[in-house]
Design an enzyme around this catalytic site. Sequence first.
Site, PDB file in Angstrom:
ATOM      1  N   LYS A   9     -54.962   4.529  28.554  1.00 33.69           N
ATOM      2  CA  LYS A   9     -55.798   5.410  28.938  1.00 33.69           C
ATOM      3  C   LYS A   9     -56.929   5.635  27.848  1.00 33.69           C
ATOM      4  CE  LYS A   9     -52.632   8.537  29.168  1.00 33.69           C
ATOM      5  NZ  LYS A   9     -52.000   9.751  29.076  1.00 33.69           N
TER       6      LYS A   9
ATOM      7  N   TYR B 207     -69.741  20.797   0.852  1.00 36.17           N
ATOM      8  CA  TYR B 207     -70.190  22.090   1.491  1.00 36.17           C
ATOM      9  C   TYR B 207     -69.344  23.032   1.082  1.00 36.17           C
ATOM     10  CZ  TYR B 207     -73.623  19.752   4.482  1.00 36.17           C
ATOM     11  OH  TYR B 207     -74.715  19.095   4.692  1.00 36.17           O
TER      12      TYR B 207
END
Length: 353
Positions: A34, A248
């Site tokens: 998958k 940040y």
Amino acid sequence: MLQPRATIHLQNIVDNWRLLSARAGPGGAGAVLKADAYGHGAARVSAVLAGAGCRNFFVAYGFEGSAVRAAVGPEAQIFVLNGPSAGHPTEWRRERLTPVLNTVDEVAAWCANSEPGPYGLHIDTGMNRLGVPAREAALAAAAARGTPPALLMSHYACADRPEAPMNRAQSEAFNAARAHFPGVPVSLANSEGHWLPEELRTGLTRPGIALFGGGTSPARSPDLKPGLTLEAPLLQVHEVRPGDTVGYGATFRAEQPALLATAALGYGDGFPRAASGSGFAYLGETRCPLIGRVSMDLVTFDVSAAAPLAKAGAWVEVLGARADLETQAAAAGTIGYELITGLGPRVERTYTS
């Protein structure tokens, strides 16, 4: 161009499949591919597994099955786990895909055709996700109108905890349901199921994450090899002084002089922001902590302990033989599945045979 790169180790994947096949017993092992073979490339992976002897493949959608069919040729059986609605009717015939049916109504509708074609049947033994409830197995058998499934399957919910009582309860429920389908091949064990007691490894096994070296069972084999190595290039190396901040939010503040390296990797490439302040990479043989926040394109490592190797253009290993998949995933508060299936198109992929 300096961008993240993933080297896919095809021989490692084959070696892992062979190891799992040996543990599977007489039923053998298939391959769950998958999400583009968990980010490793379904076409390339399925081709080498077919060459190694794999004859049963599992995908989620019909279009995934079509890609595998083109790679493995006409002989292999390809099961589409999400059911008949996950593919177009022409795919089932043209690509010879086998849908896995999940309700009694789906069984009745599929078997009502004059030429129904092969199908798989999923029995829900406790996951409560997809599948015919085990208590309705007799109804599904009646709805099949004498056309038995090509494979009867279920799925363990707690195979990563071999001691969990639910494993044996699911096996018992599955065995009761399979009595309504005498002679039909069966499949129950997923990746982690390969390390359950032998009597719980019923029929064909369906390894997925284990093919690529992942899995969280404490009993899993240390001989499983990484399916890929993810590396990021260092763009800049610089020193910081006590009190300097990084990234940040200034979430990291240096307490002592340090040598930092900024690498070209970020959540824009699929490396999770949740790894901020907790992830790591290897520069040579040295583990270097990730500091500050992961941003879209960049991440920073403290490479002080690997200073002789730290220079722009060097590469750090973020996943691989040293940077273990599940260890990195745990540092980010997730699982290996998410790390490798989330790798984006900016990660350059190359293959080794």
